[in-house]
Design a protein around this motif. Structure first.
Motif, PDB file in Angstrom:
ATOM      1  N   SER A 165       0.816  -1.220   0.000  1.00 19.73           N
ATOM      2  CA  SER A 165       0.000   0.000   0.000  1.00 19.73           C
ATOM      3  C   SER A 165       0.848   1.268   0.000  1.00 19.73           C
ATOM      4  O   SER A 165       0.325   2.362  -0.143  1.00 19.73           O
ATOM      5  CB  SER A 165      -0.935   0.009   1.214  1.00 19.73           C
TER       6      SER A 165
ATOM      7  N   GLU B 156      -6.313   0.504   4.345  1.00 26.45           N
ATOM      8  CA  GLU B 156      -7.601   0.161   4.971  1.00 26.45           C
ATOM      9  C   GLU B 156      -8.447  -0.695   4.029  1.00 26.45           C
ATOM     10  O   GLU B 156      -9.048  -1.694   4.452  1.00 26.45           O
ATOM     11  CB  GLU B 156      -8.355   1.435   5.361  1.00 26.45           C
ATOM     12  N   THR B 157      -8.471  -0.352   2.740  1.00 30.26           N
ATOM     13  CA  THR B 157      -9.213  -1.137   1.745  1.00 30.26           C
ATOM     14  C   THR B 157      -8.606  -2.527   1.600  1.00 30.26           C
ATOM     15  O   THR B 157      -9.332  -3.530   1.542  1.00 30.26           O
ATOM     16  CB  THR B 157      -9.211  -0.404   0.385  1.00 30.26           C
TER      17      THR B 157
ATOM     18  N   ALA C  85      -5.377   5.094   3.399  1.00 33.83           N
ATOM     19  CA  ALA C  85      -6.704   4.751   2.874  1.00 33.83           C
ATOM     20  C   ALA C  85      -6.631   3.491   2.018  1.00 33.83           C
ATOM     21  O   ALA C  85      -7.510   2.611   2.107  1.00 33.83           O
ATOM     22  CB  ALA C  85      -7.266   5.915   2.064  1.00 33.83           C
ATOM     23  N   LYS C  86      -5.602   3.365   1.201  1.00 29.70           N
ATOM     24  CA  LYS C  86      -5.410   2.162   0.376  1.00 29.70           C
ATOM     25  C   LYS C  86      -5.208   0.940   1.272  1.00 29.70           C
ATOM     26  O   LYS C  86      -5.777  -0.129   1.019  1.00 29.70           O
ATOM     27  CB  LYS C  86      -4.212   2.359  -0.544  1.00 29.70           C
TER      28      LYS C  86
ATOM     29  N   SER D   2      -9.549  -4.757   4.565  1.00 30.68           N
ATOM     30  CA  SER D   2     -10.932  -5.243   4.476  1.00 30.68           C
ATOM     31  C   SER D   2     -11.016  -6.439   3.532  1.00 30.68           C
ATOM     32  O   SER D   2     -11.672  -7.435   3.829  1.00 30.68           O
ATOM     33  CB  SER D   2     -11.864  -4.136   3.980  1.00 30.68           C
ATOM     34  N   ARG D   3     -10.337  -6.344   2.398  1.00 29.24           N
ATOM     35  CA  ARG D   3     -10.318  -7.444   1.434  1.00 29.24           C
ATOM     36  C   ARG D   3      -9.609  -8.666   2.031  1.00 29.24           C
ATOM     37  O   ARG D   3     -10.069  -9.804   1.868  1.00 29.24           O
ATOM     38  CB  ARG D   3      -9.620  -6.995   0.156  1.00 29.24           C
TER      39      ARG D   3
END
Length: 188
Positions: free
Chosen positions: A40, A73-74, A70-71, A77-78
């Motif tokens: 990230s 965090e995404t 922010a990247k 989640s994945r």
């Protein structure tokens, strides 16, 4: 202006993300977390790994620009969805260095009973002393098989504290609690 416009972005200062992940032993999430942090564009600043019971717990702090956080965090989640990990992440502040705190180590061994860690935390809080880290465990004594408690605490003592008086108070507390304990400065 859109949210993607650089004029709307927060300053180029560093942002921080605190991450906790849990998985079943021996499937450690550390490598997968470290890979996502690096991919990230963030930096892995601090990490702790512990095996507690049948689970592995990883606590980590990542830093980077706001868009990299922010990247990440995404990506986390994945990772949780795809790999079935339990992950909790939230934004946090940078670690503040309090130069007026003196680093000390407390080591305690005692016959195991409920409430020892609570009593230790209460004693130091009552003295205005911050707990920086805590590691404790139960075990059976090799010779007798007695249930034992062991704890290692790193504390931050305000520099204006009278160390000899604190040590006397701590030893009195330890005697009342029937703890074998020491309070020593950390030597780096």
């Amino acid at each position: 202006m859109t949210d993607l416009d650089p004029a709307n972005r927060p300053g180029n200062n560093t942002h921080h993300l605190l991450i906790h992940s849990f998985s079943k032993h021996p499937d450690s999430p550390l490598l997968r977390l470290a890979r996502r942090i690096t991919d990230s564009g963030c930096n892995l600043e601090d990490a702790r790994l512990s095996t507690l019971g049948g689970d592995i717990v990883v606590s980590a702090r990542a830093s980077g620009p706001w868009d990299a956080i922010a990247k990440l965090e995404t990506m986390l989640s994945r990772l949780a969805r795809e790999d079935g990990l339990q992950i909790h992440a939230h934004r946090t502040d940078s670690q503040s260095k309090l130069s007026n705190l003196l680093p000390y180590m407390v080591e305690v061994v005692a016959a195991d009973r409920p409430g020892i860690l609570l009593a230790l935390a209460d004693f130091f809080e009552g003295q205005g002393i911050a707990l920086e880290s805590v590691a404790c465990s139960r075990y059976q004594a090799m010779q007798t098989g007695a249930d034992m408690f062991s704890a290692q605490l790193t504390i931050g003592i305000p520099s204006d504290t009278h160390i000899a008086a604190l040590r006397d108070d701590f030893l009195d507390f330890s005697d009342r609690m029937n703890l074998d304990a020491i309070l020593d400065p950390i030597k780096f």
